[in-house]
Structure formats: structure tokens, C-alpha cells
Design a protein around this motif. Structure first.
Motif, PDB file in Angstrom:
ATOM      1  N   SER A  97      49.997  46.757  43.725  1.00  0.00           N
ATOM      2  CA  SER A  97      49.803  46.339  45.116  1.00  0.00           C
ATOM      3  C   SER A  97      48.397  45.801  45.381  1.00  0.00           C
ATOM      4  O   SER A  97      48.124  45.340  46.482  1.00  0.00           O
ATOM      5  CB  SER A  97      50.065  47.519  46.062  1.00  0.00           C
TER       6      SER A  97
ATOM      7  N   CYS B 212      53.173  45.548  55.098  1.00  0.00           N
ATOM      8  CA  CYS B 212      54.200  45.192  54.123  1.00  0.00           C
ATOM      9  C   CYS B 212      54.569  46.412  53.294  1.00  0.00           C
ATOM     10  O   CYS B 212      53.697  47.174  52.871  1.00  0.00           O
ATOM     11  CB  CYS B 212      53.715  44.065  53.202  1.00  0.00           C
TER      12      CYS B 212
ATOM     13  N   GLU C 115      48.231  42.155  46.499  1.00  0.00           N
ATOM     14  CA  GLU C 115      48.774  41.981  47.835  1.00  0.00           C
ATOM     15  C   GLU C 115      47.800  42.485  48.893  1.00  0.00           C
ATOM     16  O   GLU C 115      47.639  41.882  49.952  1.00  0.00           O
ATOM     17  CB  GLU C 115      50.109  42.718  47.963  1.00  0.00           C
TER      18      GLU C 115
ATOM     19  N   CYS D 137      55.474  46.308  50.398  1.00  0.00           N
ATOM     20  CA  CYS D 137      55.038  46.044  49.021  1.00  0.00           C
ATOM     21  C   CYS D 137      53.679  46.655  48.721  1.00  0.00           C
ATOM     22  O   CYS D 137      53.217  46.609  47.580  1.00  0.00           O
ATOM     23  CB  CYS D 137      55.004  44.544  48.753  1.00  0.00           C
TER      24      CYS D 137
ATOM     25  N   GLN E 157      59.375  50.173  43.670  1.00  0.00           N
ATOM     26  CA  GLN E 157      58.224  49.357  44.056  1.00  0.00           C
ATOM     27  C   GLN E 157      58.701  47.921  44.237  1.00  0.00           C
ATOM     28  O   GLN E 157      59.488  47.419  43.439  1.00  0.00           O
ATOM     29  CB  GLN E 157      57.158  49.392  42.963  1.00  0.00           C
ATOM     30  N   ALA E 158      58.244  47.270  45.296  1.00  0.00           N
ATOM     31  CA  ALA E 158      58.592  45.868  45.539  1.00  0.00           C
ATOM     32  C   ALA E 158      57.441  44.967  45.124  1.00  0.00           C
ATOM     33  O   ALA E 158      56.282  45.251  45.421  1.00  0.00           O
ATOM     34  CB  ALA E 158      58.916  45.646  47.012  1.00  0.00           C
ATOM     35  N   ILE E 159      57.776  43.896  44.426  1.00  0.00           N
ATOM     36  CA  ILE E 159      56.784  42.918  44.011  1.00  0.00           C
ATOM     37  C   ILE E 159      57.159  41.568  44.622  1.00  0.00           C
ATOM     38  O   ILE E 159      58.271  41.084  44.416  1.00  0.00           O
ATOM     39  CB  ILE E 159      56.726  42.797  42.477  1.00  0.00           C
ATOM     40  N   PRO E 160      56.246  40.958  45.384  1.00  0.00           N
ATOM     41  CA  PRO E 160      56.557  39.671  46.011  1.00  0.00           C
ATOM     42  C   PRO E 160      56.155  38.489  45.124  1.00  0.00           C
ATOM     43  O   PRO E 160      55.307  38.611  44.241  1.00  0.00           O
ATOM     44  CB  PRO E 160      55.704  39.698  47.277  1.00  0.00           C
TER      45      PRO E 160
ATOM     46  N   TYR F 214      61.127  38.913  47.249  1.00  0.00           N
ATOM     47  CA  TYR F 214      60.778  40.267  46.818  1.00  0.00           C
ATOM     48  C   TYR F 214      61.761  40.735  45.746  1.00  0.00           C
ATOM     49  O   TYR F 214      62.966  40.512  45.849  1.00  0.00           O
ATOM     50  CB  TYR F 214      60.844  41.260  47.983  1.00  0.00           C
TER      51      TYR F 214
END
Length: 202
Positions: free
Chosen positions: A52, A141, A55, A143, A122-125, A178
């Protein structure tokens, strides 16, 4: 040295060199696989969520947004995409919005763990085109953190963002995508999830 002996010597040297190269490849492969758990263990020990960090570098404060001039002469289409890389349901509330640079915008995403076990994710954009990345600024966010959801648990999370008015004039469409993936070996929450804002949308 006779020709047969020379040929045999060359074959032996080639075999010896091949063996050495295979050993090097095996060692490097093992080292590469070992780096991943080592890297994660170090980051966990230091309390760093490396995924993160990039981000967070593009995060902005509410005060900065208030001082940003909205460019009403331009419109940019924001397309929202969600990739469910696993046994869960993940999607945005809307697939696209038209915004003005400098305009504060919120879009909701829903995520549901449809497994029969607790999971951490976990979110990755990612952004397209790439040149739009430094101009896509977020106040909030999901993320930014990892989350743990119980079996069947569903959450709704906001993404609050503003497009920097300095974005190049030729950028008229931005795709925000995402990908949510499971974080292996995480049995407990590493960060508290944001409060659910209303009932998740279908």
C-alpha cells in the motif's frame, strides 16, 4: 592429443560446465522463492504494508482538495473494474462515471467472502493509461490496508478520489482496476475494516 581423445575431453568439459550451470540455476531458483516469505516476514516484523506504500504516496488530504480548482471545461470518464482472483465476490457499484478534474468523487465497492472459512485479503489497483497514475489522487481507499472477513461476510467500501487538474489534456478516459487476492498465512485481521456504509448493493 588425438582427435578421439580431444573429442572425449571436450564432451567431459561440456558436461562439467552444464552441471555447474544447472547447480547455479537451482540455487538461484531456491533463493528467489525464499525471498518472498523473507520479505513478508521482515515487513510484518516492522509493521510495514509495502503493497500500500505506493498508493499512500498518491493520497491527498481533504484540505488540499478544498483548495483545488475544479476544471469545468473538461470531462474525464472514469471506468471501474474489479477482478475476483479467488472464491469471493467483488464489484463496483457503478461501472463508469464522468467527472471534472479537481472534483471530489466517491464510488463504492462491495466485497463478499463466499468461502466457508475466514480469509485475509489485499486489493492492488492499476491504472490505464499509465500516465494517469500520478494524477489519480485518493483521500480514502480500501487498498490502503489488508482486511480479514469471516465466512459469508460482506463489506461495502468507498474510494474517494480527485483527478488532478494538471492531468494531460489528451487523457479523456481512465480505467481504475482493482485485483483482490488472498494473503496467505494471515489468520487474524491486520487492520480494522472501515465501517459499512449502508447495505451492500447488488
Amino acid at each position: 592429443m588425438s582427435t578421439p581423445k580431444l573429442s572425449a575431453w571436450i564432451r567431459r568439459e561440456n558436461l562439467r560446465m552444464t552441471g555447474k550451470l544447472l547447480v547455479v540455476v537451482a540455487v538461484m531458483s531456491c533463493f528467489g522463492y525464499a525471498l518472498v516469505p523473507m520479505y513478508r516476514a521482515i515487513c510484518t516484523a516492522l509493521g510495514i504494508n509495502v503493497l500500500s506504500l505506493s498508493e499512500r504516496q498518491h493520497a491527498v488530504r481533504a484540505e488540499d482538495v478544498k483548495n483545488t480548482q475544479v476544471d469545468y471545461s473538461r470531462q474525464i470518464t472514469i471506468e471501474f473494474d474489479a477482478n475476483a482472483r479467488g472464491p469471493w465476490d467483488f464489484k463496483p457499484a457503478t461501472r463508469h462515471l464522468v467527472v471534472h478534474p479537481g472534483e471530489l468523487t466517491t464510488v463504492m465497492y462491495t466485497f463478499q467472502n463466499i468461502q466457508t472459512r475466514t480469509m485475509s485479503a489485499q486489493a492492488i489497483p492499476s491504472y490505464a493509461p499509465k500516465q494517469a497514475t500520478p494524477y489519480f489522487n485518493k483521500l480514502e481507499c480500501f487498498c490502503f490496508n489488508e482486511y480479514t472477513l469471516k465466512p459469508g461476510e460482506q463489506k461495502e467500501w468507498p474510494v474517494v478520489f480527485v483527478i488532478d487538474p494538471k492531468i494531460p489534456k489528451d487523457v479523456r478516459t481512465i480505467t481504475l482496476s482493482y485485483t483482490f487476492f488472498e494473503v496467505a498465512g494471515k489468520g487474524k485481521a491486520q487492520a480494522a475494516a472501515p465501517a459499512v456504509r449502508g447495505e451492500p448493493r447488488s
